[in-house]
Scaffold this motif. Structure first.
Motif, PDB file in Angstrom:
ATOM      1  N   GLU A 238       0.830  -1.201   0.000  1.00 22.99           N
ATOM      2  CA  GLU A 238       0.000   0.000   0.000  1.00 22.99           C
ATOM      3  C   GLU A 238       0.870   1.260   0.000  1.00 22.99           C
ATOM      4  OE1 GLU A 238      -3.415   2.103   2.800  1.00 22.99           O
ATOM      5  OE2 GLU A 238      -2.854   0.024   3.200  1.00 22.99           O
ATOM      6  N   LEU A 239       1.930   1.265   0.788  1.00 19.64           N
ATOM      7  CA  LEU A 239       2.852   2.405   0.836  1.00 19.64           C
ATOM      8  C   LEU A 239       3.456   2.681  -0.541  1.00 19.64           C
ATOM      9  CD1 LEU A 239       4.830   4.517   1.963  1.00 19.64           C
ATOM     10  CD2 LEU A 239       6.210   2.632   2.829  1.00 19.64           C
ATOM     11  N   LEU A 240       3.907   1.645  -1.217  1.00 19.84           N
ATOM     12  CA  LEU A 240       4.501   1.824  -2.541  1.00 19.84           C
ATOM     13  C   LEU A 240       3.476   2.367  -3.538  1.00 19.84           C
ATOM     14  CD1 LEU A 240       6.759  -1.338  -2.591  1.00 19.84           C
ATOM     15  CD2 LEU A 240       7.532   1.039  -2.637  1.00 19.84           C
ATOM     16  N   ARG A 241       2.245   1.862  -3.493  1.00 22.63           N
ATOM     17  CA  ARG A 241       1.187   2.382  -4.376  1.00 22.63           C
ATOM     18  C   ARG A 241       0.905   3.845  -4.051  1.00 22.63           C
ATOM     19  NH1 ARG A 241      -1.030  -2.725  -3.324  1.00 22.63           N
ATOM     20  NH2 ARG A 241      -2.381  -1.836  -1.721  1.00 22.63           N
ATOM     21  N   TRP A 242       0.865   4.181  -2.744  1.00 21.99           N
ATOM     22  CA  TRP A 242       0.605   5.549  -2.301  1.00 21.99           C
ATOM     23  C   TRP A 242       1.701   6.487  -2.806  1.00 21.99           C
ATOM     24  CZ3 TRP A 242       3.112   8.761   1.405  1.00 21.99           C
ATOM     25  CH2 TRP A 242       2.381   9.901   1.798  1.00 21.99           C
ATOM     26  N   LEU A 243       2.955   6.071  -2.661  1.00 18.70           N
ATOM     27  CA  LEU A 243       4.068   6.902  -3.134  1.00 18.70           C
ATOM     28  C   LEU A 243       3.957   7.159  -4.631  1.00 18.70           C
ATOM     29  CD1 LEU A 243       7.154   5.490  -1.196  1.00 18.70           C
ATOM     30  CD2 LEU A 243       6.267   7.830  -1.101  1.00 18.70           C
ATOM     31  N   LEU A 244       3.718   6.114  -5.410  1.00 19.62           N
ATOM     32  CA  LEU A 244       3.617   6.284  -6.855  1.00 19.62           C
ATOM     33  C   LEU A 244       2.415   7.161  -7.215  1.00 19.62           C
ATOM     34  CD1 LEU A 244       4.649   2.724  -8.065  1.00 19.62           C
ATOM     35  CD2 LEU A 244       6.008   4.832  -8.106  1.00 19.62           C
TER      36      LEU A 244
ATOM     37  N   GLY B 244       8.436   8.514  -7.293  1.00 21.57           N
ATOM     38  CA  GLY B 244       9.191   7.325  -7.648  1.00 21.57           C
ATOM     39  C   GLY B 244      10.560   7.352  -6.985  1.00 21.57           C
ATOM     40  N   PRO B 245      11.315   6.281  -7.124  1.00 17.22           N
ATOM     41  CA  PRO B 245      12.632   6.191  -6.490  1.00 17.22           C
ATOM     42  C   PRO B 245      13.614   7.272  -6.943  1.00 17.22           C
ATOM     43  CG  PRO B 245      11.958   4.057  -7.355  1.00 17.22           C
ATOM     44  CD  PRO B 245      10.941   5.051  -7.816  1.00 17.22           C
ATOM     45  N   GLU B 246      13.471   7.768  -8.162  1.00 16.29           N
ATOM     46  CA  GLU B 246      14.436   8.729  -8.700  1.00 16.29           C
ATOM     47  C   GLU B 246      14.348  10.091  -8.034  1.00 16.29           C
ATOM     48  OE1 GLU B 246      11.956   7.392 -10.792  1.00 16.29           O
ATOM     49  OE2 GLU B 246      13.146   5.610 -11.183  1.00 16.29           O
ATOM     50  N   GLU B 247      13.178  10.421  -7.450  1.00 16.62           N
ATOM     51  CA  GLU B 247      13.007  11.764  -6.893  1.00 16.62           C
ATOM     52  C   GLU B 247      12.622  11.771  -5.418  1.00 16.62           C
ATOM     53  OE1 GLU B 247      11.217  11.049  -9.935  1.00 16.62           O
ATOM     54  OE2 GLU B 247       9.528  10.162  -8.919  1.00 16.62           O
ATOM     55  N   THR B 248      12.747  10.634  -4.743  1.00 15.81           N
ATOM     56  CA  THR B 248      12.272  10.557  -3.360  1.00 15.81           C
ATOM     57  C   THR B 248      13.331  10.006  -2.420  1.00 15.81           C
ATOM     58  OG1 THR B 248      10.054  10.137  -4.227  1.00 15.81           O
ATOM     59  CG2 THR B 248      10.400   9.707  -1.880  1.00 15.81           C
ATOM     60  N   ARG B 249      13.551  10.710  -1.332  1.00 11.87           N
ATOM     61  CA  ARG B 249      14.415  10.268  -0.241  1.00 11.87           C
ATOM     62  C   ARG B 249      13.478   9.762   0.878  1.00 11.87           C
ATOM     63  NH1 ARG B 249      18.871  12.889   0.796  1.00 11.87           N
ATOM     64  NH2 ARG B 249      18.076  14.714  -0.238  1.00 11.87           N
TER      65      ARG B 249
END
Length: 162
Positions: free
Chosen positions: A49-55, A60-65
């Motif tokens: 759910e967290l990964l879906r929420w982030l997307l 995405g991984p390229e712009e998120t710390r």
């Protein structure tokens, strides 16, 4: 010369995470403001759910710390999962976060406030990226914990019999 994708200049978003046994408290910052907050379960379904929420937030991984406190191993599974998904993850000693909170004159102590503070800390302080322990490091940690438990039991036994 072009910078590597994980450099801080490309990281528009900072996700702060408070990990508890049953839940992950999340706060997402974009620049100087917290733009979204949510809570998910600290289990594989919650991690999905967290990964879906982030997307869904465009993170995405390229712009998120991602920054989280070390919290009695409650953070390990999600740190591993995010690492595997190529997010830049930092697991920080809670004393660093507490010191940062003091320096920011933050006295509010709620899970949501902590997540926002951790996001701000990750964004401003750029803590070093976390990497999972190698198999030999994990084994050494297990053996060290076992040795400490045996020493504690020996001390307890000596005190109770004396």
């Amino acid at each position: 010369m072009e910078e590597a994708p994980s450099s801080s200049s490309n990281l528009a978003f900072s996700l702060g995470m408070g990990a508890r046994k049953t839940a992950l408290e999340l706060a997402l910052r974009n620049g100087e403001e917290t733009v979204a907050k949510t809570t998910v379960a600290n289990d594989s379904g919650g991690h999905d759910e967290l990964l879906r929420w982030l997307l869904g937030q465009g993170c995405g991984p390229e712009e998120t710390r991602v920054c989280m406190e070390a919290s009695g191993d409650f953070e390990k599974a999600i740190a591993q999962r995010l690492y595997e998904e190529d997010y830049r993850v930092s697991v920080v000693n809670p004393r660093r976060i507490k010191g940062y909170a003091s320096s920011q004159l933050q006295r509010t102590k709620t899970d949501a406030a902590d997540a926002s503070l951790i996001a701000r800390f990750g964004q401003r302080e750029e803590p070093r990226p976390w990497e999972p322990a190698s198999a030999s490091e994990s084994r050494l940690q297990e053996l060290t914990r076992a040795r400490q438990a045996l020493q504690k039991e020996k001390t307890r036994t000596l005190w109770s019999s004396g």
